[in-house]
Design a protein around this motif. Structure first.
Motif, PDB file in Angstrom:
ATOM      1  N   ASP A   5      18.979  14.527 -20.365  1.00 58.69           N
ATOM      2  CA  ASP A   5      19.265  14.657 -18.937  1.00 58.69           C
ATOM      3  C   ASP A   5      18.009  14.695 -18.083  1.00 58.69           C
ATOM      4  O   ASP A   5      18.094  14.709 -16.854  1.00 58.69           O
ATOM      5  CB  ASP A   5      20.090  15.928 -18.683  1.00 58.69           C
ATOM      6  N   LEU A   6      16.842  14.742 -18.714  1.00 58.67           N
ATOM      7  CA  LEU A   6      15.582  14.771 -17.974  1.00 58.67           C
ATOM      8  C   LEU A   6      14.583  13.856 -18.660  1.00 58.67           C
ATOM      9  O   LEU A   6      14.345  13.968 -19.863  1.00 58.67           O
ATOM     10  CB  LEU A   6      15.025  16.196 -17.913  1.00 58.67           C
ATOM     11  N   PHE A   7      14.026  12.931 -17.889  1.00 57.56           N
ATOM     12  CA  PHE A   7      12.992  12.035 -18.405  1.00 57.56           C
ATOM     13  C   PHE A   7      11.750  12.235 -17.554  1.00 57.56           C
ATOM     14  O   PHE A   7      11.784  12.048 -16.335  1.00 57.56           O
ATOM     15  CB  PHE A   7      13.450  10.579 -18.338  1.00 57.56           C
ATOM     16  N   ARG A   8      10.661  12.614 -18.200  1.00 62.86           N
ATOM     17  CA  ARG A   8       9.427  12.910 -17.468  1.00 62.86           C
ATOM     18  C   ARG A   8       8.479  11.713 -17.465  1.00 62.86           C
ATOM     19  O   ARG A   8       8.150  11.167 -18.515  1.00 62.86           O
ATOM     20  CB  ARG A   8       8.719  14.116 -18.088  1.00 62.86           C
ATOM     21  N   PHE A   9       8.066  11.328 -16.282  1.00 58.81           N
ATOM     22  CA  PHE A   9       6.987  10.372 -16.106  1.00 58.81           C
ATOM     23  C   PHE A   9       5.732  11.150 -15.720  1.00 58.81           C
ATOM     24  O   PHE A   9       5.781  12.352 -15.497  1.00 58.81           O
ATOM     25  CB  PHE A   9       7.342   9.358 -15.021  1.00 58.81           C
ATOM     26  N   GLN A  10       4.602  10.471 -15.620  1.00 59.58           N
ATOM     27  CA  GLN A  10       3.359  11.155 -15.294  1.00 59.58           C
ATOM     28  C   GLN A  10       3.374  11.778 -13.902  1.00 59.58           C
ATOM     29  O   GLN A  10       2.876  12.881 -13.696  1.00 59.58           O
ATOM     30  CB  GLN A  10       2.172  10.187 -15.406  1.00 59.58           C
ATOM     31  N   GLN A  11       3.965  11.069 -12.930  1.00 56.09           N
ATOM     32  CA  GLN A  11       3.881  11.532 -11.544  1.00 56.09           C
ATOM     33  C   GLN A  11       5.224  11.961 -10.948  1.00 56.09           C
ATOM     34  O   GLN A  11       5.274  12.382  -9.799  1.00 56.09           O
ATOM     35  CB  GLN A  11       3.255  10.448 -10.669  1.00 56.09           C
ATOM     36  N   ALA A  81      13.794  13.952  -3.665  1.00 54.64           N
ATOM     37  CA  ALA A  81      13.413  15.170  -2.945  1.00 54.64           C
ATOM     38  C   ALA A  81      12.331  15.944  -3.673  1.00 54.64           C
ATOM     39  O   ALA A  81      11.453  16.560  -3.037  1.00 54.64           O
ATOM     40  CB  ALA A  81      14.638  16.059  -2.737  1.00 54.64           C
ATOM     41  N   GLU A  82      12.354  15.921  -4.999  1.00 62.63           N
ATOM     42  CA  GLU A  82      11.392  16.696  -5.775  1.00 62.63           C
ATOM     43  C   GLU A  82      10.083  15.944  -6.027  1.00 62.63           C
ATOM     44  O   GLU A  82       9.135  16.515  -6.575  1.00 62.63           O
ATOM     45  CB  GLU A  82      12.010  17.096  -7.119  1.00 62.63           C
ATOM     46  N   SER A  83      10.026  14.686  -5.632  1.00 71.03           N
ATOM     47  CA  SER A  83       8.819  13.898  -5.887  1.00 71.03           C
ATOM     48  C   SER A  83       7.844  13.988  -4.717  1.00 71.03           C
ATOM     49  O   SER A  83       8.226  14.327  -3.592  1.00 71.03           O
ATOM     50  CB  SER A  83       9.191  12.433  -6.114  1.00 71.03           C
ATOM     51  N   LYS A  84       6.617  13.630  -4.997  1.00 71.65           N
ATOM     52  CA  LYS A  84       5.602  13.610  -3.938  1.00 71.65           C
ATOM     53  C   LYS A  84       5.727  12.378  -3.047  1.00 71.65           C
ATOM     54  O   LYS A  84       4.988  12.227  -2.067  1.00 71.65           O
ATOM     55  CB  LYS A  84       4.204  13.677  -4.546  1.00 71.65           C
ATOM     56  N   LYS A 236       0.798   2.465 -18.847  1.00 70.98           N
ATOM     57  CA  LYS A 236      -0.192   3.547 -18.968  1.00 70.98           C
ATOM     58  C   LYS A 236      -0.214   4.483 -17.772  1.00 70.98           C
ATOM     59  O   LYS A 236      -0.590   5.658 -17.913  1.00 70.98           O
ATOM     60  CB  LYS A 236      -1.588   2.971 -19.213  1.00 70.98           C
ATOM     61  N   ASP A 237       0.166   4.020 -16.594  1.00 77.42           N
ATOM     62  CA  ASP A 237       0.159   4.874 -15.408  1.00 77.42           C
ATOM     63  C   ASP A 237       1.501   5.566 -15.175  1.00 77.42           C
ATOM     64  O   ASP A 237       1.643   6.328 -14.216  1.00 77.42           O
ATOM     65  CB  ASP A 237      -0.192   4.051 -14.169  1.00 77.42           C
ATOM     66  N   PHE A 238       2.474   5.298 -16.058  1.00 82.04           N
ATOM     67  CA  PHE A 238       3.813   5.854 -15.866  1.00 82.04           C
ATOM     68  C   PHE A 238       4.244   6.778 -16.994  1.00 82.04           C
ATOM     69  O   PHE A 238       4.575   7.944 -16.760  1.00 82.04           O
ATOM     70  CB  PHE A 238       4.835   4.719 -15.717  1.00 82.04           C
ATOM     71  N   LEU A 239       4.283   6.252 -18.205  1.00 80.13           N
ATOM     72  CA  LEU A 239       4.808   7.038 -19.313  1.00 80.13           C
ATOM     73  C   LEU A 239       3.801   8.074 -19.804  1.00 80.13           C
ATOM     74  O   LEU A 239       2.598   7.814 -19.846  1.00 80.13           O
ATOM     75  CB  LEU A 239       5.199   6.131 -20.478  1.00 80.13           C
ATOM     76  N   ILE A 240       4.302   9.244 -20.167  1.00 80.94           N
ATOM     77  CA  ILE A 240       3.478  10.240 -20.827  1.00 80.94           C
ATOM     78  C   ILE A 240       3.171   9.708 -22.222  1.00 80.94           C
ATOM     79  O   ILE A 240       4.061   9.177 -22.889  1.00 80.94           O
ATOM     80  CB  ILE A 240       4.213  11.594 -20.883  1.00 80.94           C
ATOM     81  N   PRO A 241       1.934   9.800 -22.705  1.00 83.25           N
ATOM     82  CA  PRO A 241       1.543   9.141 -23.954  1.00 83.25           C
ATOM     83  C   PRO A 241       2.502   9.304 -25.121  1.00 83.25           C
ATOM     84  O   PRO A 241       2.799   8.353 -25.827  1.00 83.25           O
ATOM     85  CB  PRO A 241       0.178   9.778 -24.254  1.00 83.25           C
ATOM     86  N   PHE A 242       3.066  10.505 -25.313  1.00 84.07           N
ATOM     87  CA  PHE A 242       3.924  10.698 -26.470  1.00 84.07           C
ATOM     88  C   PHE A 242       5.229   9.918 -26.385  1.00 84.07           C
ATOM     89  O   PHE A 242       5.919   9.701 -27.369  1.00 84.07           O
ATOM     90  CB  PHE A 242       4.231  12.175 -26.704  1.00 84.07           C
ATOM     91  N   SER A 243       5.611   9.462 -25.166  1.00 83.04           N
ATOM     92  CA  SER A 243       6.877   8.757 -25.005  1.00 83.04           C
ATOM     93  C   SER A 243       6.701   7.251 -25.136  1.00 83.04           C
ATOM     94  O   SER A 243       7.632   6.486 -24.936  1.00 83.04           O
ATOM     95  CB  SER A 243       7.495   9.066 -23.633  1.00 83.04           C
ATOM     96  N   CYS A 244       5.503   6.803 -25.463  1.00 79.55           N
ATOM     97  CA  CYS A 244       5.230   5.364 -25.596  1.00 79.55           C
ATOM     98  C   CYS A 244       4.719   5.081 -27.005  1.00 79.55           C
ATOM     99  O   CYS A 244       3.737   4.388 -27.189  1.00 79.55           O
ATOM    100  CB  CYS A 244       4.214   4.918 -24.550  1.00 79.55           C
ATOM    101  N   LYS A 245       5.373   5.656 -28.004  1.00 72.06           N
ATOM    102  CA  LYS A 245       4.960   5.452 -29.400  1.00 72.06           C
ATOM    103  C   LYS A 245       5.917   4.493 -30.086  1.00 72.06           C
ATOM    104  O   LYS A 245       7.048   4.348 -29.687  1.00 72.06           O
ATOM    105  CB  LYS A 245       4.938   6.812 -30.134  1.00 72.06           C
TER     106      LYS A 245
END
Length: 245
Positions: A5-11, A81-84, A236-245
């Motif tokens: 239910d939650l997917f984290r990107f870098q930003q 709403a929660e994003s910058k 590389k500017d989006f995915l957190i490194p561990f999610s791109c394996k």
């Protein structure tokens, strides 16, 4: 909240407990490869991931997102709403058809420089039992003719229209674009692995006069089934490194 239910990107984070379509490869590819501009329209935003990726890629862009599904709007509203990037994204809770009509009668938006869409593409296929996924994935909710015609109408002169589609509807979609006056500018052919056929296409169509098409071919994974260097660099500017394996 479950892990899916939650997917984290870098930003930014994507809450996706309600939307029928979750974050996936198509949205990653489209968000990273789409042509940009200062005024962006995201048709069928779903969770809002494409709008957020475009806002990140183009710091001066104003993004308009359109979504018909009530549940998807809940997720997108929270994610925006929660994003910058919240002050640069506007969400319209309506169908694309309604958005086009409203723009004709009330001029709610100036022409867009670029339009992106991960369109419904199951054409004459078995229906999905999940109603939300059915609406998101079947062309009956937004026929190609309506999508392409509306995109052409809303784009500025020389504007660009980018989609991600599977091979099964490639010819059908391109024919519709040609019929409405688009020219195919960039063709991205994406394979899962080198020895398999193309899995999906990212198409960049330009409004107006003919242009010379550029064709690119990439693989998500290498011959050893490891994530390819191309895909790692793309994300590389989006995915957190561990999610791109």
């Amino acid at each position: 909240m479950g892990k899916k239910d939650l997917f984290r990107f870098q930003q930014f984070d994507i809450h996706q407990a309600n939307a029928g379509m979750k974050v996936g490869t198509d949205s990653d590819l489209l968000g990273a490869l789409a042509a940009g501009g200062s005024r962006v329209l995201d048709i069928g935003t779903g969770t809002g991931v494409l709008s957020l990726m475009m806002a990140q890629r183009f710091p001066d862009a104003k993004v308009t997102a359109v979504e018909i599904d009530d549940d998807a709007v809940k997720d997108a509203s929270m994610n925006f709403a929660e994003s910058k990037f919240a002050d640069r994204i506007t969400l319209h809770h309506m169908s694309f058809q309604e958005f086009c009509e409203k723009n004709r009668t009330e001029s709610i938006s100036a022409p867009f420089d670029c339009i992106i869409c991960n369109p419904p593409y199951f054409h004459q296929s078995m229906e999905c039992p999940d109603e939300r996924r059915l609406r998101a994935r079947h062309t009956s909710s937004l026929p190609f003719e309506v999508l392409v015609g509306g995109a052409y109408e809303l784009l500025s002169d020389d504007g660009v229209f980018t989609v991600c589609i599977p091979p099964e509807v490639y010819s059908l979609f391109c024919e519709e674009c040609l019929k409405h006056g688009f020219s195919l500018q960039d063709l991205y052919c994406i394979k899962s692995i080198p020895d398999q056929p193309v899995k999906r296409y990212v198409l960049v169509h330009k409004k107006g006069s003919s242009v010379e098409m550029s064709r690119y071919e990439y693989c998500m994974r290498d011959a050893d089934r490891n994530v390819s260097d191309w895909y790692k660099d793309l994300m590389k500017d989006f995915l957190i490194p561990f999610s791109c394996k």
